[in-house]
Scaffold this active site. Structure first.
Site, PDB file in Angstrom:
ATOM      1  N   GLY A   1       8.814  13.494  -0.028  1.00  0.00           N
ATOM      2  CA  GLY A   1       7.857  12.249  -0.258  1.00  0.00           C
ATOM      3  C   GLY A   1       6.754  12.061   0.810  1.00  0.00           C
TER       4      GLY A   1
ATOM      5  N   ASP B   1      11.764   6.786   5.687  1.00  0.00           N
ATOM      6  CA  ASP B   1      13.291   6.024   5.463  1.00  0.00           C
ATOM      7  C   ASP B   1      13.793   6.129   6.671  1.00  0.00           C
ATOM      8  OD1 ASP B   1      13.453   5.971   2.632  1.00  0.00           O
ATOM      9  OD2 ASP B   1      13.935   7.900   2.596  1.00  0.00           O
TER      10      ASP B   1
ATOM     11  N   GLU C   1      16.561  -0.487  -2.769  1.00  0.00           N
ATOM     12  CA  GLU C   1      16.654  -0.026  -4.117  1.00  0.00           C
ATOM     13  C   GLU C   1      18.184   0.742  -4.209  1.00  0.00           C
ATOM     14  OE1 GLU C   1      14.253   3.627  -4.768  1.00  0.00           O
ATOM     15  OE2 GLU C   1      14.647   4.204  -2.852  1.00  0.00           O
TER      16      GLU C   1
END
Lengths: 435, 435
Positions: free
Chosen positions: B34, B164, B265
């Site tokens: 990502g 992250d 999430e």
């Protein structure tokens, strides 16, 4: 266009003879409707100018707009530190608190109006400035007519505000430029991010705007810079799911399996049904009786997934598009401030029952003059994107829109920071003792 | 903390004796996983340093990471204008194209590895730099071991990247600081906007992070500045809907009918089920029969509406949190650049099989030294938020987190603009002729 903006001095175009009668008393300012990232800049304009005026004996803020007046919940702005008033220029949301409160038709029920007049008399309010969109200008207008009829002297001026850019009579509305800048910038960033893999993808991005497509059209500024949506759907053009499927399929096949869509939350079919209603019959109604929007991106993402069979993301810009003060247009901030300041100056000079608006001066360089628009002409009307600015297939906007919108997003409004994060105004909000 | 950041020079902590053997040949760089808003800053660091090194005979970029190598889809970086390479520092997403491609276990299927080695030999690749997260470091490690076994000399270095922040062995990861800054700033803005009416409301905001709560915890920086969430839910702590209902009800009643929630999430219950799975047995199927992705905010918003009976908004930061280059942390951009540059310098000096990481120097002022971490130690492990930094009721983080994260978001990375919108790097991407 080099990004340079010509600011003040602006010309003020008068629409009514000024009375020039001196009126002495307190002034009251309130904020109404959905907030923007620059509505507080108008508050700063009103407050700093009102504090300077000799004939204004007190500068008061209504907490939560009309509700604050009805409840006599007023704050004394003269007790605020000048530095905090300055910070209002970079503080999003409505610092005084906002409200969605619709006054009744005074011919049917004038109790609120009588109460407002009572409060005005009690605190000797002779200047009333209300900052908001269509509904708020209507409120201003009704209040003004009522108190005039009662023989109470008070000058009432509207200060425009709406990210939707749908107020008529003005070239554009304070709040729009900053929201448009957020939308264009974010579309550019997402456009790069979403195209990063060599696998097929679709991205459906939902932008605010119930009846006017100005905000969604701002995504075309990103496309103009080479990193925007492929398709743009505005509420001005009837929307059908069948055509949407055909459009995305066409782009997807042509562009090697990639398509990015900008869609207004307000797109509807020729029967006036929103996307969610097209899909589900029994759409939830919110407590104010409006049809609940939102979910357009999510529904269309499902349809795109079915149609294309690829990875699809539905994205909503949600509250971010109206509160991203860190990305405000300096042009917008300056004009918002100016709108508030001008309302005070013109009211002191004798003007009443008008909203401050903007008229774009002819010529290549951007300049807007201030004009004053009769509240009756602006109340409850909506200005939508001209149909001739929308391409014939209804999926994009023309260069005219770019030429219109590009100057409005110019200028960097530097946000004061504290340890890397925004330093927002912290008003003391000292309440005025109830009389 | 005054917001000042101490940048270079950093100390480089060595973990392995350098060989100092001169190795001449081409270098190859690829981006994986990502994207972030600063991954291209690392590319700029690798490219500008590699172009300077005499022993590096060619500087190549792999289009879509490993896939580009397997397909011999390589671009010649020496053909790019220096100004465009400089613009990479402010261009989000992966400029070369990214990939999510997991190499097989070479003991089971070594066909990809043999093909990679073939390409390396063909183009005389002697330096390989791979920019990514856990999976990419694993990829690096496997490739390096394979080509070493085959007797081919090539130095392999990992350049870390992930919003992250879950790579082990390093104080933090390039990409995290900028995403954290977006999250903190946006929470502050939304917090003001959402509280604007005097009517009850709840706002549930979903942040990325499947197993590590670093990003969601960044919302605490907004609370530290007085405008953040009331409750923060991280994946590190088992989540139950029952406790969520109790928590929001408690805050709502205490705070006069207002509650703002930050939720990862990735929150899950003790059985490892995500929120969507908890609510619907068979991982919610949408109306067209596909598995629904995301949706944590939306599901929890529905639950909050049921529990509190007020207006509730579910908001997802979606792609914006990882591509908002206009709000990047300068600290993050500089460190990302430095990570790329250091990988090249150390490889040229003789190092291989390591990832560039950061070690925070002791003392009050922020400073990070560069350290090199063995790829075997970093591959496929995840660093989560320390449990002792999470409050005992599992709904917030402590001052230790603030002290850790605040320096990482510092500094304004000025984005070059063109007519008020970001000017992104436009690489020519001239392909190397296939041999």
């Amino acid at each position: 266009m080099t990004g340079a903006v010509i600011y003040l001095p602006v010309k003020i175009l008068m629409t009514q003879e000024e009375t020039m009668e001196k009126l002495t008393g307190a002034c009251l300012f309130g904020q109404s409707g959905g907030p923007t990232s620059v509505i507080n800049a108008s508050a700063a304009g009103v407050f700093t100018e009102a504090l300077k005026q000799d004939c204004i004996t007190g500068v008061f803020g209504a907490v939560h707009g009309i509700k604050g007046i009805l409840n006599e919940d007023l704050i004394d702005i003269s007790k605020e530190a000048p530095g905090e008033l300055e910070l209002l220029k970079t503080t999003p949301s409505s610092a005084l608190g906002s409200v969605r409160y619709k006054l009744a038709d005074p011919d049917k029920d004038d109790s609120d109006y009588r109460r407002l007049l009572e409060v005005f008399r009690k605190y000797d309010i002779r200047y009333f400035f209300y900052n908001g969109g269509n509904d708020s200008m209507d409120t201003c207008n009704k209040i003004s007519k009522f108190i005039q009829k009662a023989g109470y002297k008070c000058r009432v001026m509207g200060v425009p505000k709406t990210i939707d850019n749908d107020l008529s009579g003005t070239d554009h509305c304070p709040g729009y430029g900053s929201a448009a800048k957020y939308i264009a910038t974010t579309f550019m960033e997402i456009s790069l991010d979403a195209r990063v893999y060599d696998t097929p993808m679709a991205c459906i991005i939902e932008v605010m705007g119930r009846n006017a497509g100005w905000l969604t059209a701002a995504s075309a500024l990103a496309a103009y810079k080479g990193a925007g949506p492929d398709l743009i759907y505005l509420p001005e053009i009837p929307f059908t799911i069948e055509k949407f499927r055909k459009d995305i399929r066409g782009v997807y096949d042509k562009n090697g399996g990639k398509v990015i869509v900008a869609v207004s939350e307000g797109v509807k079919d020729s029967k006036g049904r929103y996307v969610v209603e097209m899909v589900k019959d029994d759409l939830a109604k919110d407590s104010f009786g409006h049809t609940q929007l939102g979910g357009t991106a999510s529904v269309l993402a499902d349809i795109a997934k079915e149609e294309l069979g690829c990875k699809v993301r539905g994205i909503e810009f949600s509250l971010m598009q109206r509160c991203a003060a860190h990305l405000a247009s300096k042009n917008d901030v300056e004009e918002s401030f100016l709108a508030g300041k001008t309302a005070v100056i013109k009211a002191v000079e004798g003007m009443t029952d008008h909203m401050v608006g903007f008229e774009r001066a002819p010529g290549l360089a951007y300049r807007c003059d201030i004009k004053l628009i009769n509240l009756s002409d602006v109340a409850n009307t909506e200005k939508t994107v001209p149909l001739e600015w929308i391409t014939s297939d209804g999926t994009f906007v023309s260069q005219e829109f770019i030429d219109y919108a590009l100057p409005l997003i110019q200028g960097i409004n530097v946000t004061p920071l504290d340890e890397g994060l925004p330093k927002f105004a912290a008003l003391k909000k000292i309440r005025i003792e109830k009389k």
